[in-house]
Design a protein around this motif. Sequence first.
Motif, short mmCIF file in Angstrom:
data_model
loop_
_atom_site.label_atom_id
_atom_site.label_comp_id
_atom_site.label_asym_id
_atom_site.label_seq_id
_atom_site.Cartn_x
_atom_site.Cartn_y
_atom_site.Cartn_z
N ASP A 1 81.64 46.17 14.01
CA ASP A 1 83.20 45.20 14.31
C ASP A 1 83.00 44.56 15.31
O ASP A 1 83.91 43.10 15.18
N HIS B 1 78.30 44.98 7.67
CA HIS B 1 78.46 46.41 7.33
C HIS B 1 76.74 46.98 6.26
O HIS B 1 76.96 47.68 5.42
N HIS C 1 84.81 41.91 3.84
CA HIS C 1 83.68 41.97 4.96
C HIS C 1 82.56 43.23 4.89
O HIS C 1 81.61 42.82 5.97
N SER D 1 90.83 44.26 10.20
CA SER D 1 89.55 44.57 9.98
C SER D 1 89.13 46.20 9.08
O SER D 1 88.71 46.27 8.89
FE LIG Z 1 84.20 47.30 9.38
#
Ligand SMILES: [Fe+2]
Length: 349
Positions: free
Chosen positions: A289, A175, A170, A164
């Motif tokens: 996350d 986010h 992502h 990550s």
């Molecule tokens: Fe992240």
Amino acid sequence: MTGDPIRRALDDVWYCVGESRSVRPGGMRSVSLGEEAVVVGREESGALFALRDRCPHRGMALSAGRIVDGNLVCPFHGWQFRPDGACAAIPALARRDDANFASVRLARFAVAEKSGLIWVHTSANPAHASPEAAPPIPEVEFDYCGQLVEILEVEASFDLVALSFVDPAHVAYVHDSWWWRPSKTMKEKVKHFAPSPFGFTMTSHTAKTASLAYRLLGSIPEVEIEFRLPGVRLERITAGEKRLANYTFAAPLANGRTALINAMYWNIPALNLLKPVARPLMRQFLGQDRDVLQIAQRGLDRKPAMVLMGESDVQSQWYFSLKREFLRAREAAAPFVNPLEPRELRWRS
Ligand SMILES: [Fe+2]
Ligand code: FES
């Protein structure tokens, strides 16, 4: 990707186990490093020690005991250990008892303190802890006046958490808070990467998207992001004399869990006032996350395969290449040779 050794957290490297202030002089704390339990303690002099948290007598956790006159005292039968791991006394022995406890010893781990954090090296071989042999412990390269550290536990594998850190795709989905990503449109990004010790660095670029977090610096900052093994992401932000470092680390815990550690440092006194606001935002960001990683882990538990696609997943490929090379070098007792080449990557985010 299949379930081979490449999927386990590396041993023989440094991992962050918490903040310096979590271990006071004369105090100690149990930390897990994968399946290993380690007691990290601090002598009155301030020196740290790290020993296997398991009394050789009947397996008791020494971290449940006390430090008396500089020795660790087991709470079960009172065996005493010096900070170097040597057994110093067994109180139950009668005067005529000639049991020789000189050979009783706890495994000792290398331990170090940098920029307010404690790091433990997982190998019992001290030569493997040197900066040539293992990825060096990250340090802050400027005089910081403020620091903010958050640590979360994630029910996900070390790899999934480390990936990550190098996963640009992502961000737009996970986010998407107003204060981090004010614009919802996906734009094509071009970034330049170069190999760096035990990893790679996205070379300094001028941040284009003026997120609120960046605008607080007052001018458009330069940003450089380094990734290095085992799971270390170092984001360095510079705006004139102003410096901000956002460091993120993964550390393996017991039972397939992973610690997600975020440490932010700055040399801007005004930011100290924002700490009460920044802490919940940092917690929210890391929680985003954690939540998604935990759910993805359940999918990988059913089938561990990942399909890595396109340039936005190249850094993830690099992660596994670096790890494979690290394992090869250790296996062959040979130096680590970075397998990466400089490269430009494009993706939409
Ligand atoms: Fe992240
Ligand atoms: S278990 Fe530690 S002294 Fe007996």
